[in-house]
Design a protein around this motif. Structure first.
Motif, PDB file in Angstrom:
ATOM      1  N   THR A  96      47.216  39.328  49.461  1.00 22.77           N
ATOM      2  CA  THR A  96      48.088  39.504  48.299  1.00 22.77           C
ATOM      3  C   THR A  96      49.519  39.464  48.809  1.00 22.77           C
ATOM      4  OG1 THR A  96      48.196  41.911  48.450  1.00 22.77           O
ATOM      5  CG2 THR A  96      46.346  40.997  47.191  1.00 22.77           C
ATOM      6  N   ALA A 112      39.328  39.935  37.293  1.00 18.95           N
ATOM      7  CA  ALA A 112      39.623  40.542  38.592  1.00 18.95           C
ATOM      8  C   ALA A 112      38.394  40.534  39.495  1.00 18.95           C
ATOM      9  CB  ALA A 112      40.093  41.984  38.394  1.00 18.95           C
ATOM     10  N   GLN A 114      36.458  42.953  42.755  1.00 18.79           N
ATOM     11  CA  GLN A 114      36.398  44.281  43.336  1.00 18.79           C
ATOM     12  C   GLN A 114      35.877  44.146  44.761  1.00 18.79           C
ATOM     13  OE1 GLN A 114      34.202  47.086  41.006  1.00 18.79           O
ATOM     14  NE2 GLN A 114      34.782  48.821  42.279  1.00 18.79           N
ATOM     15  N   THR A 137      40.317  47.073  43.176  1.00 19.96           N
ATOM     16  CA  THR A 137      40.183  46.020  42.170  1.00 19.96           C
ATOM     17  C   THR A 137      41.476  45.215  42.186  1.00 19.96           C
ATOM     18  OG1 THR A 137      38.714  47.363  40.816  1.00 19.96           O
ATOM     19  CG2 THR A 137      39.823  45.519  39.727  1.00 19.96           C
ATOM     20  N   LEU A 138      41.335  43.908  42.335  1.00 16.70           N
ATOM     21  CA  LEU A 138      42.501  43.019  42.396  1.00 16.70           C
ATOM     22  C   LEU A 138      42.441  42.004  41.262  1.00 16.70           C
ATOM     23  CD1 LEU A 138      42.468  42.216  46.229  1.00 16.70           C
ATOM     24  CD2 LEU A 138      44.045  43.745  45.039  1.00 16.70           C
ATOM     25  N   PRO A 139      43.407  42.021  40.354  1.00 15.78           N
ATOM     26  CA  PRO A 139      43.483  40.963  39.337  1.00 15.78           C
ATOM     27  C   PRO A 139      43.758  39.622  40.031  1.00 15.78           C
ATOM     28  CG  PRO A 139      44.885  42.831  38.762  1.00 15.78           C
ATOM     29  CD  PRO A 139      44.440  43.043  40.165  1.00 15.78           C
ATOM     30  N   TYR A 140      43.241  38.541  39.482  1.00 16.17           N
ATOM     31  CA  TYR A 140      43.399  37.219  40.102  1.00 16.17           C
ATOM     32  C   TYR A 140      44.862  36.843  40.324  1.00 16.17           C
ATOM     33  CZ  TYR A 140      38.424  36.509  39.348  1.00 16.17           C
ATOM     34  OH  TYR A 140      37.060  36.636  39.384  1.00 16.17           O
ATOM     35  N   THR A 142      47.217  38.530  41.325  1.00 11.28           N
ATOM     36  CA  THR A 142      47.806  39.171  42.508  1.00 11.28           C
ATOM     37  C   THR A 142      47.307  38.554  43.817  1.00 11.28           C
ATOM     38  OG1 THR A 142      46.100  40.884  42.706  1.00 11.28           O
ATOM     39  CG2 THR A 142      48.008  41.364  41.285  1.00 11.28           C
TER      40      THR A 142
END
Length: 152
Positions: A96, A112, A114, A137-140, A142
Protein backbone atom coordinates in the motif's frame (compact mmCIF):
# COMPACT_ATOMS: atom_id res chain seq x y z
CA UNK A 1 -10.59 -2.80 -35.64
CA UNK A 2 -10.48 -2.40 -31.85
CA UNK A 3 -14.26 -2.53 -31.49
CA UNK A 4 -14.57 -5.60 -33.69
CA UNK A 5 -11.85 -7.47 -31.76
CA UNK A 6 -13.42 -6.48 -28.42
CA UNK A 7 -16.81 -7.88 -29.52
CA UNK A 8 -15.17 -11.17 -30.61
CA UNK A 9 -13.19 -11.34 -27.39
CA UNK A 10 -16.26 -10.74 -25.23
CA UNK A 11 -18.15 -13.44 -27.14
CA UNK A 12 -15.28 -15.93 -26.64
CA UNK A 13 -15.18 -15.23 -22.90
CA UNK A 14 -18.98 -15.62 -22.64
CA UNK A 15 -18.62 -19.15 -24.02
CA UNK A 16 -16.40 -20.08 -21.07
CA UNK A 17 -17.68 -18.22 -18.00
CA UNK A 18 -14.67 -19.33 -15.90
CA UNK A 19 -12.37 -17.14 -18.03
CA UNK A 20 -12.11 -13.37 -17.69
CA UNK A 21 -10.17 -10.56 -19.31
CA UNK A 22 -7.17 -9.00 -17.57
CA UNK A 23 -5.78 -6.84 -20.38
CA UNK A 24 -6.44 -6.14 -24.04
CA UNK A 25 -4.60 -3.76 -26.32
CA UNK A 26 -3.79 -3.25 -29.96
CA UNK A 27 -0.22 -2.11 -30.35
CA UNK A 28 1.41 -0.50 -33.36
CA UNK A 29 1.32 -2.62 -36.50
CA UNK A 30 -2.00 -4.19 -35.48
CA UNK A 31 -0.36 -6.41 -32.86
CA UNK A 32 -3.29 -7.63 -30.77
CA UNK A 33 -2.31 -8.62 -27.21
CA UNK A 34 -4.84 -10.33 -24.92
CA UNK A 35 -4.20 -11.47 -21.34
CA UNK A 36 -6.81 -13.72 -19.71
CA UNK A 37 -7.20 -15.44 -16.36
CA UNK A 38 -9.58 -18.06 -15.08
CA UNK A 39 -11.30 -18.98 -11.84
CA UNK A 40 -9.57 -22.38 -12.03
CA UNK A 41 -6.51 -21.23 -13.97
CA UNK A 42 -5.97 -21.04 -17.72
CA UNK A 43 -4.91 -23.93 -19.92
CA UNK A 44 -3.18 -23.80 -23.28
CA UNK A 45 -6.46 -25.01 -24.77
CA UNK A 46 -8.25 -22.00 -23.25
CA UNK A 47 -5.76 -19.62 -24.89
CA UNK A 48 -6.12 -21.45 -28.21
CA UNK A 49 -9.93 -21.29 -28.05
CA UNK A 50 -9.93 -17.53 -27.39
CA UNK A 51 -7.32 -16.98 -30.10
CA UNK A 52 -9.32 -18.95 -32.66
CA UNK A 53 -12.55 -17.16 -31.76
CA UNK A 54 -10.87 -13.89 -32.64
CA UNK A 55 -8.62 -14.92 -35.51
CA UNK A 56 -11.19 -16.93 -37.46
CA UNK A 57 -13.57 -13.98 -37.46
CA UNK A 58 -11.14 -11.38 -38.75
CA UNK A 59 -10.24 -11.01 -42.41
CA UNK A 60 -6.50 -10.84 -43.06
CA UNK A 61 -7.28 -9.65 -46.59
CA UNK A 62 -8.98 -6.62 -45.10
CA UNK A 63 -6.28 -5.79 -42.54
CA UNK A 64 -3.08 -7.60 -41.53
CA UNK A 65 -2.61 -8.32 -37.82
CA UNK A 66 -0.81 -10.50 -35.31
CA UNK A 67 -2.56 -12.00 -32.30
CA UNK A 68 -1.17 -13.13 -28.96
CA UNK A 69 -3.41 -14.61 -26.27
CA UNK A 70 -1.68 -15.37 -22.97
CA UNK A 71 -2.62 -16.15 -19.40
CA UNK A 72 -1.75 -13.99 -16.44
CA UNK A 73 1.53 -15.50 -15.24
CA UNK A 74 2.03 -16.88 -11.78
CA UNK A 75 4.03 -13.80 -10.79
CA UNK A 76 1.67 -11.32 -12.40
CA UNK A 77 0.15 -8.52 -10.39
CA UNK A 78 -3.42 -9.01 -9.20
CA UNK A 79 -5.73 -6.32 -10.50
CA UNK A 80 -9.34 -7.54 -10.35
CA UNK A 81 -11.46 -8.67 -7.38
CA UNK A 82 -12.06 -11.94 -9.22
CA UNK A 83 -8.32 -12.65 -9.17
CA UNK A 84 -8.17 -12.12 -5.42
CA UNK A 85 -11.19 -14.36 -4.85
CA UNK A 86 -9.58 -17.24 -6.73
CA UNK A 87 -6.44 -16.92 -4.57
CA UNK A 88 -8.09 -17.12 -1.14
CA UNK A 89 -5.92 -19.27 1.10
CA UNK A 90 -2.69 -18.34 -0.67
CA UNK A 91 0.11 -16.14 0.59
CA UNK A 92 0.22 -12.65 -0.96
CA UNK A 93 2.69 -9.80 -1.13
CA UNK A 94 0.62 -6.62 -0.82
CA UNK A 95 1.99 -3.09 -0.98
CA UNK A 96 0.00 0.00 0.00
CA UNK A 97 1.14 3.62 0.13
CA UNK A 98 2.19 3.14 3.77
CA UNK A 99 2.89 -0.55 4.38
CA UNK A 100 4.02 -3.83 2.88
CA UNK A 101 2.35 -7.07 3.95
CA UNK A 102 3.22 -10.68 3.30
CA UNK A 103 0.24 -12.56 4.61
CA UNK A 104 -2.42 -15.14 3.85
CA UNK A 105 -5.47 -13.95 1.92
CA UNK A 106 -8.40 -15.14 4.03
CA UNK A 107 -11.27 -13.28 2.36
CA UNK A 108 -12.05 -11.17 -0.70
CA UNK A 109 -15.20 -9.51 -1.94
CA UNK A 110 -15.96 -6.78 -4.46
CA UNK A 111 -14.79 -4.00 -2.10
CA UNK A 112 -11.80 -5.27 -0.11
CA UNK A 113 -9.49 -8.11 0.87
CA UNK A 114 -8.69 -9.49 4.30
CA UNK A 115 -5.18 -10.65 5.21
CA UNK A 116 -4.01 -12.67 8.22
CA UNK A 117 -0.51 -13.35 9.58
CA UNK A 118 1.38 -14.12 12.76
CA UNK A 119 3.86 -11.67 14.29
CA UNK A 120 6.29 -11.75 17.20
CA UNK A 121 5.74 -8.87 19.60
CA UNK A 122 7.12 -7.97 23.01
CA UNK A 123 5.14 -9.39 25.93
CA UNK A 124 2.82 -6.85 27.58
CA UNK A 125 4.48 -7.63 30.92
CA UNK A 126 7.99 -8.96 31.44
CA UNK A 127 10.74 -9.89 29.04
CA UNK A 128 10.50 -11.90 25.84
CA UNK A 129 8.17 -12.03 22.91
CA UNK A 130 4.86 -13.64 22.18
CA UNK A 131 3.33 -14.73 18.85
CA UNK A 132 0.12 -12.88 18.03
CA UNK A 133 -2.36 -13.32 15.19
CA UNK A 134 -3.02 -10.19 13.16
CA UNK A 135 -5.61 -9.35 10.52
CA UNK A 136 -6.24 -6.36 8.31
CA UNK A 137 -8.91 -5.44 5.79
CA UNK A 138 -7.66 -3.46 2.80
CA UNK A 139 -10.02 -1.76 0.33
CA UNK A 140 -8.86 -2.28 -3.27
CA UNK A 141 -8.25 1.43 -3.80
CA UNK A 142 -5.54 1.36 -1.10
CA UNK A 143 -3.58 -1.47 -2.77
CA UNK A 144 -0.71 -0.23 -4.93
CA UNK A 145 0.58 -3.69 -5.84
CA UNK A 146 -0.33 -7.28 -4.99
CA UNK A 147 0.87 -10.66 -6.17
CA UNK A 148 0.88 -14.27 -5.08
CA UNK A 149 4.01 -15.35 -3.22
CA UNK A 150 5.42 -18.51 -4.79
CA UNK A 151 6.80 -21.02 -2.30
CA UNK A 152 8.64 -24.22 -3.05
Amino acid sequence: MRDKVKVLLDRALEENSELFLIDFEIKSGNNIAVVIDGDKGVSVEDCIAVSRAIEHNLDREEEDFSLEVTSAGVGSLLSLPRQYKKNIGRRLYVKTADEVYEATLIAADDAAIQLAWKAREPKPVGKGKVTVKKEITLPYETIAEAKVVITF
